[in-house]
Design an enzyme around this catalytic site. Structure first.
Site, PDB file in Angstrom:
ATOM      1  N   ALA A 194       0.985  -1.321   0.073  1.00 43.33           N
ATOM      2  CA  ALA A 194      -0.245   0.248   0.400  1.00 43.33           C
ATOM      3  C   ALA A 194       0.886   1.317  -0.136  1.00 43.33           C
ATOM      4  CB  ALA A 194      -0.797  -0.083   1.097  1.00 43.33           C
ATOM      5  N   PRO A 195       0.604   3.054  -0.333  1.00 46.84           N
ATOM      6  CA  PRO A 195       1.527   3.616  -0.337  1.00 46.84           C
ATOM      7  C   PRO A 195       0.874   4.196   0.649  1.00 46.84           C
ATOM      8  CG  PRO A 195      -0.953   3.954  -1.901  1.00 46.84           C
ATOM      9  CD  PRO A 195      -0.950   2.311  -1.181  1.00 46.84           C
ATOM     10  N   TRP A 196       1.145   5.860   0.485  1.00 44.63           N
ATOM     11  CA  TRP A 196       1.145   6.696   1.942  1.00 44.63           C
ATOM     12  C   TRP A 196       0.215   7.640   1.853  1.00 44.63           C
ATOM     13  CZ3 TRP A 196       2.655  10.606  -0.230  1.00 44.63           C
ATOM     14  CH2 TRP A 196       4.269  11.115  -1.289  1.00 44.63           C
TER      15      TRP A 196
ATOM     16  N   LYS B  42       1.912  -4.866   3.525  1.00 46.27           N
ATOM     17  CA  LYS B  42       3.138  -4.016   4.115  1.00 46.27           C
ATOM     18  C   LYS B  42       2.476  -2.392   3.811  1.00 46.27           C
ATOM     19  CE  LYS B  42       6.642  -2.460   1.942  1.00 46.27           C
ATOM     20  NZ  LYS B  42       6.291  -0.974   1.913  1.00 46.27           N
ATOM     21  N   PRO B  43       1.713  -1.649   4.385  1.00 44.60           N
ATOM     22  CA  PRO B  43       1.848  -0.552   4.122  1.00 44.60           C
ATOM     23  C   PRO B  43       3.478   0.424   4.166  1.00 44.60           C
ATOM     24  CG  PRO B  43       1.779  -1.002   6.363  1.00 44.60           C
ATOM     25  CD  PRO B  43       2.305  -1.842   6.004  1.00 44.60           C
TER      26      PRO B  43
ATOM     27  N   SER C  97       4.066   4.189  -7.747  1.00 50.59           N
ATOM     28  CA  SER C  97       4.237   4.497  -8.915  1.00 50.59           C
ATOM     29  C   SER C  97       4.751   3.420 -10.139  1.00 50.59           C
ATOM     30  CB  SER C  97       6.055   5.051  -8.555  1.00 50.59           C
ATOM     31  OG  SER C  97       7.191   4.258  -8.598  1.00 50.59           O
TER      32      SER C  97
ATOM     33  N   ALA D 173       7.424   3.036 -11.715  1.00 54.71           N
ATOM     34  CA  ALA D 173       8.880   2.108 -11.908  1.00 54.71           C
ATOM     35  C   ALA D 173       8.279   0.968 -10.981  1.00 54.71           C
ATOM     36  CB  ALA D 173       9.941   3.414 -11.196  1.00 54.71           C
TER      37      ALA D 173
ATOM     38  N   GLU E 132      -1.734  -0.574  -9.694  1.00 56.26           N
ATOM     39  CA  GLU E 132      -2.342   0.968  -9.842  1.00 56.26           C
ATOM     40  C   GLU E 132      -1.380   1.719  -9.480  1.00 56.26           C
ATOM     41  OE1 GLU E 132      -3.367   3.974  -9.235  1.00 56.26           O
ATOM     42  OE2 GLU E 132      -4.451   3.572  -7.400  1.00 56.26           O
TER      43      GLU E 132
ATOM     44  N   CYS F 292      -2.849  10.100  -6.737  1.00 53.27           N
ATOM     45  CA  CYS F 292      -2.526   9.896  -8.414  1.00 53.27           C
ATOM     46  C   CYS F 292      -3.905  10.304  -9.226  1.00 53.27           C
ATOM     47  CB  CYS F 292      -2.482   8.406  -8.818  1.00 53.27           C
ATOM     48  SG  CYS F 292      -4.092   7.305  -7.787  1.00 53.27           S
TER      49      CYS F 292
ATOM     50  N   GLU G 232       4.829  13.127 -12.917  1.00 47.76           N
ATOM     51  CA  GLU G 232       3.678  12.972 -11.804  1.00 47.76           C
ATOM     52  C   GLU G 232       4.178  13.750 -10.824  1.00 47.76           C
ATOM     53  OE1 GLU G 232       0.389  10.572  -9.902  1.00 47.76           O
ATOM     54  OE2 GLU G 232       2.275   9.189 -10.093  1.00 47.76           O
TER      55      GLU G 232
END
Length: 476
Positions: free
Chosen positions: A151-153, A177-178, A229, A231, A250, A284, A380
């Protein structure tokens, strides 16, 4: 003056908070409003990743055999528990993100848990029948297995639920995993889940990219989900390919907002700026790239500058602040670098600088005179920055929008119904908003095309992504 050490948090594995393996390193979690450490978290290594994966694999044996009604009941209980502890979750989000936007998502998160609880009982498939002479056939939807989820922040709890809820509703088990900078709310979610779900159904481990790679490369998971991202998506897809794991990616976005000549300029400017600075632009689908037809370019630019200039960032303790800080010092440096390296023909009309010397706040920024091949229109930014491009007409705006490497979300501002229908059908994006922005009902899919990744969050499609289809045929 004595400095108080930040408290240390632990992973949740097999339904319990557990100490990391001997010799494990820890990292500091910063409060973005102050830049000071408020927590220490483990850099989860191979031994503990394996421990979590084995716990999830063991739990899958029983959880995958539960009925849809049983899974629905459990997720509804979890939704109610999150709602009761909304204040605690909001406080955790505020400490890790400094953002009221992230902390205000609790109602939506509860709704998503309830939505996926209902989806568990609405599995679709081909009707059983005699598709070959003297044979009866049907299909089964089954869980895929253990799911590794990264997961993202930007919206920590929201993204943890968007990943874990559909997977669990479908009968899978999860190791989540956060993001390294925002672990608190996911761990609280796992604590609640441990009281409701069987041990090992939802496991949460902390760490950075190295921990994520260990999860992706581990032999147990059948599927990997990442929000991050481009990458990071390439890295995950490449590593997952070695064992042919299913991937759900995503990734990034660069949302084009097309403003037509007959648009309601005042309403468009208000909504675009709100959609650009909400959560400090760390979304995003932020309204970051405005494409305006020549006839109203100057009026739209003036309105955007007026709206942006009236907003200011600040900590949640300041009620008149419009949005909070960027998440971390690296992100602050990235946003400033994007603004500092403008092409000579572009200019900052308002903003373009850090606000204060404490925390990671950045001014709402509008940049005019950009061209379609400028780096800032292709990159972005993930900050409260709007670029404005002058286009001859809607056809040129559409061509520019579709030339992007991204294909996540887009928007159109027009009062012409025919034009709205045409542009929404021609925009090569997974979402098109018309005269609005940042709408995410649980029933509608969210996901992009091209380098914005593959797969959908939310909706029945986000649920079905965590199932596999088996065909069964009986000879009569």
């Amino acid at each position: 003056m004595t400095t108080v050490a930040a408290p240390t948090i632990r992973n949740v594995i097999n339904g319990e908070r557990v100490e990391p393996a001997t010799g494990s390193e820890h990292f500091e979690v910063l409060d973005p409003c102050t830049g000071q450490a408020h927590l220490r978290a483990p850099c989860t290594g191979a031994e503990d990743v394996d421990r979590a994966m084995r716990a999830a694999a063991s739990a899958f044996e029983e959880w995958s055999r539960t009925t849809p009604g049983e899974r629905q009941s459990a997720l509804l209980k979890l939704a109610d528990a999150v709602a009761r502890q909304a204040a605690e979750f909001s406080e955790a989000e505020l400490c890790d993100t400094g953002s009221r936007d992230a902390a205000s998502e609790i109602d939506g998160i509860v709704d998503e848990l309830r939505f996926f609880a209902g989806a568990a009982r609405l599995l679709d498939g081909v009707a059983g029948g005699e598709y070959a002479p003297e044979h009866t056939s049907y299909t089964r939807r089954e869980p895929v297995g253990v799911c590794a989820q990264l997961a993202p922040w930007n919206f920590p709890l929201l993204m943890a639920v968007l990943k874990s809820a559909p997977a669990i509703a479908a009968g899978n088990t999860v190791v989540l995993k956060p993001a390294q900078t925002t672990p608190s709310s996911a761990l609280l979610l796992a604590d609640l889940a441990a009281r409701i779900l069987p041990p090992g159904v939802l496991n949460v481990v902390c760490g950075g990219p190295a921990t994520g790679r260990l999860m992706v490369e581990h032999p147990v998971p059948a599927a990997v989900s990442l929000t991050g991202s481009v990458a990071a998506g390439v890295d995950v897809a490449t590593r997952a390919a070695t064992t042919l794991k299913r991937t759900h990616l995503e990734l990034g976005g660069k949302t084009p907002v097309l403003v037509c000549a007959e648009a309601d300029i005042a309403e468009a400017a208000r909504t675009i700026v709100t959609g650009a600075v909400a959560n400090a632009g760390q979304d995003c689908t932020a309204a970051s790239r405005v494409l305006v037809v020549e006839a109203v370019h100057d009026q739209v630019l003036e309105a955007l500058v007026a709206e942006a200039s009236a907003r200011r960032p600040g900590p949640p303790s300041e009620p008149d602040s419009a949005y909070g800080p960027l998440n971390n010092p690296e992100q602050l440096a990235h946003v400033q670098r994007c603004v500092d390296t403008l092409a000579p023909h572009a200019r900052v009309v308002t903003g373009g600088h850090r606000v204060g010397d404490r925390g990671f706040f950045y001014a709402p920024t509008v940049i005019a005179g950009v061209r379609e091949d400028d780096d800032i229109t292709r990159t972005e930014i993930f900050g409260p920055v709007i670029t404005v491009e002058r286009c001859a007409d809607e056809a040129e705006a559409l061509r520019r929008a579709n030339s992007s490497q991204y294909g996540l979300a887009s928007a159109v501002w027009t009062t012409n119904h025919r034009k709205a229908m045409h542009l929404s059908s021609e925009l090569d994006y997974g979402t098109v908003w018309v005269n609005t922005h940042l709408q995410f009902p649980s029933e509608l899919p969210h996901g992009g095309f091209r380098q914005s990744g593959n797969g959908k969050d939310l909706s029945r499609y986000g649920f079905e992504a965590y199932t596999r289809i088996k065909q069964v045929t009986h000879r009569l």
